[in-house]
Design an enzyme around this catalytic site. Sequence first.
Site: not given
Length: 315
Positions: A55, A60-61, A140, A158, A223
């Site tokens: 985590e 950001q990777t 988170y 998220d 949807c």
Amino acid sequence: MTDEEGDRTGGVEGIESGAVDVDAVREALVSWYEDDHRAFPWRETDDPYEILVSEVMSQQTQLDRVVDAWHDFLDRWPTAESLAAADRSDVVAFWSGHSLGYNNRAKYLHEAANQVREEYDGEFPRTPEELSELMGVGPYTANAVASFAFNNGEAVVDTNVKRVLYRAFDVEDDDAAFERVAAALMPEGESRVWNNAIMELGGVACGKTPRCDEAGCPWRQRCHAYETGDFTAPDVPTQPDFEGSRRQMRGRVISALKEYDELSLDDLGPRVRVDYAPDGTYGREWLRELCSDLADDGLVELRGRDGQTVARLRR
């Protein structure tokens, strides 16, 4: 909030009123995930330390880049105890050497391992609230570790999940609304599989550029975005390629049939494209194929009448 945003409450009200078949929604998503999903190694473990490392590395990777670094990190420091005993400069050097960015995350991870050793007798805390006490572990990440290690988390909300809920259930762009819908959808005591599944949906089928049909999205027939062709979302404010797209044409078919109940293809065609010509490029065969796709998705019915093909919404 704009008037348009204020009107986007159908998803919340629909789920809370029972208009949405929540059991069917849950079953469809979990079955889709269990049938086929991306194979990341941290999905094959319930070790909280290994999950925490994944985590923190994933912040950001790109996940594909994390896999090798995750294996290398655990080869060097396989337990929280071994990481806590390491020299912090070595941990930071590893982080930098693997181009994981933001070296403070390496420092925080090292400190969190020390906390587990010294404050929790080597045993990871099990709840999101307790996990949030670890250095560098925000709400988170704490919930993710609780979910995936202990099956003891809350519904993840998220960016990817917000995009899915906004599109699928017409939820307004409001954090409280997203949290309410996410919580209502998640089966009780199933945070591990559910949070993995809905994040996979956002990552594979419902990204900024949607891949509804290619990824076999299990929520297509339910949807709102798929029905209307409007795939904007909180992180996708505009879609410059929407004009003239197949998604737009699908939405026009649905809108026309809502207004007119049923239409022959030649009556429907001009309401979908102004350049419709029965024998042209965008003509009867093109429209029949478009409507057949909608029929396959359970949205439209096609039948013959007086030598013509007639389309209507599925009841």
